[in-house]
Scaffold this motif. Structure first.
Motif, PDB file in Angstrom:
ATOM      1  N   ALA A  85     -25.574 -85.759 -53.753  1.00 19.78           N
ATOM      2  CA  ALA A  85     -25.491 -85.913 -52.753  1.00 19.78           C
ATOM      3  C   ALA A  85     -24.963 -84.629 -52.007  1.00 19.78           C
ATOM      4  CB  ALA A  85     -24.591 -87.076 -52.594  1.00 19.78           C
ATOM      5  N   ALA A  86     -24.069 -83.576 -52.651  1.00 21.45           N
ATOM      6  CA  ALA A  86     -23.702 -82.609 -51.856  1.00 21.45           C
ATOM      7  C   ALA A  86     -24.813 -82.008 -51.637  1.00 21.45           C
ATOM      8  CB  ALA A  86     -22.499 -81.852 -52.755  1.00 21.45           C
ATOM      9  N   ARG A  87     -25.435 -81.624 -52.530  1.00 28.58           N
ATOM     10  CA  ARG A  87     -26.587 -80.475 -52.198  1.00 28.58           C
ATOM     11  C   ARG A  87     -27.764 -81.341 -51.194  1.00 28.58           C
ATOM     12  NH1 ARG A  87     -29.952 -80.913 -56.822  1.00 28.58           N
ATOM     13  NH2 ARG A  87     -31.030 -82.162 -55.332  1.00 28.58           N
ATOM     14  N   GLU A  88     -27.935 -82.113 -51.168  1.00 27.16           N
ATOM     15  CA  GLU A  88     -28.978 -82.833 -49.686  1.00 27.16           C
ATOM     16  C   GLU A  88     -28.364 -82.889 -48.798  1.00 27.16           C
ATOM     17  OE1 GLU A  88     -31.654 -82.675 -50.794  1.00 27.16           O
ATOM     18  OE2 GLU A  88     -31.737 -82.754 -52.853  1.00 27.16           O
ATOM     19  N   LEU A  89     -26.704 -83.755 -48.855  1.00 30.39           N
ATOM     20  CA  LEU A  89     -26.102 -83.059 -47.629  1.00 30.39           C
ATOM     21  C   LEU A  89     -26.058 -82.193 -46.522  1.00 30.39           C
ATOM     22  CD1 LEU A  89     -22.997 -86.095 -48.210  1.00 30.39           C
ATOM     23  CD2 LEU A  89     -24.936 -85.987 -46.849  1.00 30.39           C
ATOM     24  N   SER A  90     -26.071 -80.691 -47.859  1.00 27.58           N
ATOM     25  CA  SER A  90     -25.938 -79.883 -47.330  1.00 27.58           C
ATOM     26  C   SER A  90     -27.209 -79.188 -46.620  1.00 27.58           C
ATOM     27  CB  SER A  90     -25.318 -78.631 -48.086  1.00 27.58           C
ATOM     28  OG  SER A  90     -25.274 -77.112 -47.716  1.00 27.58           O
ATOM     29  N   PHE A  91     -28.484 -79.263 -47.335  1.00 26.89           N
ATOM     30  CA  PHE A  91     -29.621 -79.333 -46.972  1.00 26.89           C
ATOM     31  C   PHE A  91     -29.698 -80.197 -45.915  1.00 26.89           C
ATOM     32  CE2 PHE A  91     -30.886 -78.513 -51.001  1.00 26.89           C
ATOM     33  CZ  PHE A  91     -30.964 -77.376 -51.001  1.00 26.89           C
ATOM     34  N   ASN A  92     -29.689 -80.896 -45.444  1.00 22.92           N
ATOM     35  CA  ASN A  92     -30.099 -81.419 -44.009  1.00 22.92           C
ATOM     36  C   ASN A  92     -28.602 -81.240 -42.868  1.00 22.92           C
ATOM     37  OD1 ASN A  92     -32.046 -84.513 -44.550  1.00 22.92           O
ATOM     38  ND2 ASN A  92     -30.715 -84.512 -46.297  1.00 22.92           N
ATOM     39  N   GLY A  93     -27.976 -80.626 -43.351  1.00 23.33           N
ATOM     40  CA  GLY A  93     -27.157 -79.900 -41.977  1.00 23.33           C
ATOM     41  C   GLY A  93     -26.052 -80.843 -41.902  1.00 23.33           C
ATOM     42  N   ILE A  94     -25.684 -81.547 -42.692  1.00 16.69           N
ATOM     43  CA  ILE A  94     -24.341 -82.261 -42.930  1.00 16.69           C
ATOM     44  C   ILE A  94     -23.508 -81.395 -44.677  1.00 16.69           C
ATOM     45  CG2 ILE A  94     -23.244 -83.878 -43.228  1.00 16.69           C
ATOM     46  CD1 ILE A  94     -26.177 -86.038 -42.851  1.00 16.69           C
ATOM     47  N   THR A  95     -22.530 -80.910 -43.510  1.00 12.01           N
ATOM     48  CA  THR A  95     -21.171 -80.187 -44.359  1.00 12.01           C
ATOM     49  C   THR A  95     -19.928 -80.316 -44.172  1.00 12.01           C
ATOM     50  OG1 THR A  95     -21.403 -78.402 -42.666  1.00 12.01           O
ATOM     51  CG2 THR A  95     -22.702 -78.224 -44.394  1.00 12.01           C
ATOM     52  N   SER A  96     -19.739 -81.410 -42.793  1.00 10.56           N
ATOM     53  CA  SER A  96     -18.168 -82.132 -42.880  1.00 10.56           C
ATOM     54  C   SER A  96     -18.258 -83.157 -42.779  1.00 10.56           C
ATOM     55  CB  SER A  96     -17.654 -80.700 -41.312  1.00 10.56           C
ATOM     56  OG  SER A  96     -18.589 -81.611 -40.432  1.00 10.56           O
ATOM     57  N   LEU A  97     -16.365 -83.902 -42.549  1.00  5.68           N
ATOM     58  CA  LEU A  97     -16.515 -85.241 -42.642  1.00  5.68           C
ATOM     59  C   LEU A  97     -17.054 -85.279 -41.338  1.00  5.68           C
ATOM     60  CD1 LEU A  97     -13.731 -86.077 -44.854  1.00  5.68           C
ATOM     61  CD2 LEU A  97     -15.923 -86.759 -45.387  1.00  5.68           C
ATOM     62  N   ARG A  98     -16.596 -84.658 -40.189  1.00  2.00           N
ATOM     63  CA  ARG A  98     -17.180 -84.927 -38.598  1.00  2.00           C
ATOM     64  C   ARG A  98     -18.461 -84.648 -38.315  1.00  2.00           C
ATOM     65  NH1 ARG A  98     -15.526 -87.322 -35.395  1.00  2.00           N
ATOM     66  NH2 ARG A  98     -17.440 -87.745 -34.198  1.00  2.00           N
ATOM     67  N   GLN A  99     -19.428 -84.265 -39.653  1.00  8.72           N
ATOM     68  CA  GLN A  99     -20.880 -84.238 -39.420  1.00  8.72           C
ATOM     69  C   GLN A  99     -20.720 -85.515 -40.140  1.00  8.72           C
ATOM     70  OE1 GLN A  99     -21.538 -80.376 -40.830  1.00  8.72           O
ATOM     71  NE2 GLN A  99     -22.498 -80.246 -39.052  1.00  8.72           N
ATOM     72  N   VAL A 100     -20.184 -86.706 -41.274  1.00 10.32           N
ATOM     73  CA  VAL A 100     -20.408 -87.386 -41.696  1.00 10.32           C
ATOM     74  C   VAL A 100     -20.862 -88.590 -40.875  1.00 10.32           C
ATOM     75  CG1 VAL A 100     -20.308 -89.342 -43.423  1.00 10.32           C
ATOM     76  CG2 VAL A 100     -21.042 -86.603 -44.413  1.00 10.32           C
ATOM     77  N   ALA A 101     -19.025 -88.497 -39.840  1.00  7.02           N
ATOM     78  CA  ALA A 101     -19.360 -89.841 -38.693  1.00  7.02           C
ATOM     79  C   ALA A 101     -20.566 -89.791 -37.781  1.00  7.02           C
ATOM     80  CB  ALA A 101     -17.791 -89.081 -38.038  1.00  7.02           C
ATOM     81  N   ASP A 102     -21.295 -89.107 -37.862  1.00  7.32           N
ATOM     82  CA  ASP A 102     -21.789 -88.542 -36.419  1.00  7.32           C
ATOM     83  C   ASP A 102     -23.283 -89.852 -37.350  1.00  7.32           C
ATOM     84  OD1 ASP A 102     -20.793 -87.245 -34.862  1.00  7.32           O
ATOM     85  OD2 ASP A 102     -21.621 -85.263 -35.525  1.00  7.32           O
ATOM     86  N   HIS A 103     -23.363 -90.321 -38.900  1.00  7.29           N
ATOM     87  CA  HIS A 103     -24.461 -91.416 -39.308  1.00  7.29           C
ATOM     88  C   HIS A 103     -23.887 -92.176 -39.359  1.00  7.29           C
ATOM     89  CE1 HIS A 103     -25.730 -85.986 -39.388  1.00  7.29           C
ATOM     90  NE2 HIS A 103     -26.533 -86.923 -39.120  1.00  7.29           N
TER      91      HIS A 103
END
Length: 72
Positions: free
Chosen positions: A21-39
């Motif tokens: 999950a960490a790798r795939e989120l990173s590959f999709n440009g999501i590297t912070s909780l703030r970016q998670v909250a944008d989805h």
């Protein structure tokens, strides 16, 4: 079968989400909780390797920082 590379830590994402999950989120440009909250949960679940367990763990981490998933 090749081992999944462990690229953790990724920003402030909790390690408990797992290496895939960490790798795939990173590959999709999501590297912070703030970016998670944008989805929305639905958007994140559409990413390969991000399942209900990761969503629950991320949800707890978001709540701890007074953040929440985007409403879909």
């Amino acid at each position: 079968m090749a081992a999944t590379p462990d690229i953790r830590p990724v920003g402030d994402l909790p390690d408990e989400i797992g290496k895939t999950a960490a790798r795939e989120l990173s590959f999709n440009g999501i590297t912070s909780l703030r970016q998670v909250a944008d989805h929305s949960k639905k958007e994140l679940l559409a990413i390969h390797g991000v399942g209900p367990k990761a969503i629950a763990i991320l949800g707890d981490a978001l709540a701890a920082k007074d953040l929440e998933y985007k409403r879909s």
